[in-house]
Design a protein around this motif. Structure first.
Motif, PDB file in Angstrom:
ATOM      1  N   ASP A  53       0.847  -1.182   0.000  1.00  0.00           N
ATOM      2  CA  ASP A  53       0.000   0.000   0.000  1.00  0.00           C
ATOM      3  C   ASP A  53       0.891   1.244   0.000  1.00  0.00           C
ATOM      4  O   ASP A  53       2.125   1.138  -0.048  1.00  0.00           O
ATOM      5  N   ALA A  57      -8.909  -2.193  -2.252  1.00  0.00           N
ATOM      6  CA  ALA A  57      -9.123  -0.905  -2.918  1.00  0.00           C
ATOM      7  C   ALA A  57      -8.952   0.224  -1.908  1.00  0.00           C
ATOM      8  O   ALA A  57      -8.852  -0.010  -0.708  1.00  0.00           O
ATOM      9  N   GLU A  89      -6.581   2.917  -2.102  1.00  0.00           N
ATOM     10  CA  GLU A  89      -5.309   3.639  -2.091  1.00  0.00           C
ATOM     11  C   GLU A  89      -5.255   4.569  -3.303  1.00  0.00           C
ATOM     12  O   GLU A  89      -5.844   4.288  -4.341  1.00  0.00           O
ATOM     13  N   ASP A  90      -4.523   5.669  -3.167  1.00  0.00           N
ATOM     14  CA  ASP A  90      -4.289   6.558  -4.305  1.00  0.00           C
ATOM     15  C   ASP A  90      -3.241   5.959  -5.232  1.00  0.00           C
ATOM     16  O   ASP A  90      -3.276   6.164  -6.438  1.00  0.00           O
ATOM     17  N   TYR A 143      -0.196   2.415  -5.392  1.00  0.00           N
ATOM     18  CA  TYR A 143       0.349   1.179  -4.832  1.00  0.00           C
ATOM     19  C   TYR A 143       1.825   1.118  -5.186  1.00  0.00           C
ATOM     20  O   TYR A 143       2.299   1.846  -6.053  1.00  0.00           O
ATOM     21  N   ALA A 176      -3.402   4.110  -8.637  1.00  0.00           N
ATOM     22  CA  ALA A 176      -4.493   3.148  -8.444  1.00  0.00           C
ATOM     23  C   ALA A 176      -5.232   2.842  -9.745  1.00  0.00           C
ATOM     24  O   ALA A 176      -5.551   1.678 -10.015  1.00  0.00           O
ATOM     25  N   LYS A 207      -5.653  -0.866 -11.382  1.00  0.00           N
ATOM     26  CA  LYS A 207      -6.980  -1.441 -11.619  1.00  0.00           C
ATOM     27  C   LYS A 207      -7.163  -1.836 -13.081  1.00  0.00           C
ATOM     28  O   LYS A 207      -7.759  -2.863 -13.387  1.00  0.00           O
TER      29      LYS A 207
END
Length: 70
Positions: free
Chosen positions: A3, A37, A39-40, A42, A56, A60
């Motif tokens: 994270d 899900a 986090e701004d 990773y 992020a 995704k």
């Protein structure tokens, strides 16, 4: 995967590879399941070669790419 604070949140393995003889390089596919899900960004690390920051949205969408070595 880590994270934003650097805590391990998910792990996986390289699953497929393809060698490009002309370029002298390999391409690996990886899939990481159950990444929380929220986090701004990773952090991704492959084999203790240093962490790469990944927004992020990029994580995704599955559009991550990085380089290991020269």
């Amino acid at each position: 995967m880590y994270d934003a604070a650097g805590t391990v949140i998910a792990t996986s393995a390289l699953i497929l590879s393809e060698f490009d003889e002309a370029a002298g390089s390999c391409t690996y596919d990886v899939s990481v399941e159950d990444v929380p899900a929220g986090e701004d960004f990773y952090q991704v690390e492959v084999s203790h070669r240093g962490k790469l920051h990944l927004p992020a949205e990029e994580a995704k969408s599955g559009s991550f790419s990085g380089s290991l070595g020269d």
